[in-house]
Design an enzyme around this catalytic site. Structure first.
Site, PDB file in Angstrom:
ATOM      1  N   CYS A 136      39.641  37.192  37.458  1.00  0.00           N
ATOM      2  CA  CYS A 136      40.081  35.784  37.465  1.00  0.00           C
ATOM      3  C   CYS A 136      40.118  35.273  38.899  1.00  0.00           C
ATOM      4  CB  CYS A 136      41.475  35.647  36.848  1.00  0.00           C
ATOM      5  SG  CYS A 136      41.568  36.150  35.121  1.00  0.00           S
ATOM      6  N   CYS A 178      45.038  39.233  37.307  1.00  0.00           N
ATOM      7  CA  CYS A 178      43.659  39.556  36.906  1.00  0.00           C
ATOM      8  C   CYS A 178      42.680  39.454  38.081  1.00  0.00           C
ATOM      9  CB  CYS A 178      43.267  38.600  35.777  1.00  0.00           C
ATOM     10  SG  CYS A 178      41.516  38.570  35.369  1.00  0.00           S
TER      11      CYS A 178
END
Length: 104
Positions: free
Chosen positions: A32, A29
């Site tokens: 993230c 991600c």
């Protein structure tokens, strides 16, 4: 930032007296990854007030499912085992700190 210690369960951590921010993330991600340095800065500023726990949704699918994680990053703030704040998506450090302070 913590990763769960084998002697300390996730439930033990979130039910402790100190507020716990759980970062539900995934290695793949992008947002993230952008949050990693933000969380590190928040941890340094609030280390005595807050514990931050990173939870990889791919390695812990049962936990992610139990909390209805649909997207990453998702942040959940626990206080004495109760969810007091929840937010999905990346955000600036100042905004994250503000949400945390309002809900701790």
């Amino acid at each position: 930032m913590d990763t769960t210690d084998k002697k300390e369960t996730f439930r033990d951590i979130i039910q402790s007296g100190k507020p716990v921010l759980v970062d539900f993330f995934a290695e793949w991600c992008g947002p993230c990854k952008t949050m990693a340095p933000v969380l590190k800065q928040v941890q340094e500023k609030m280390k005595d007030e807050l514990r931050i726990l990173k939870m990889d949704v791919d390695k812990n699918p049962a936990v992610a499912q139990a909390f209805g994680i649909q997207g990453v990053p998702t942040f959940i703030l626990f206080k004495n085992g109760e969810i007091v704040w929840r937010q999905s998506g990346a955000m600036p450090q100042a905004q994250l700190e503000s949400f945390l302070r309002q809900n701790m």
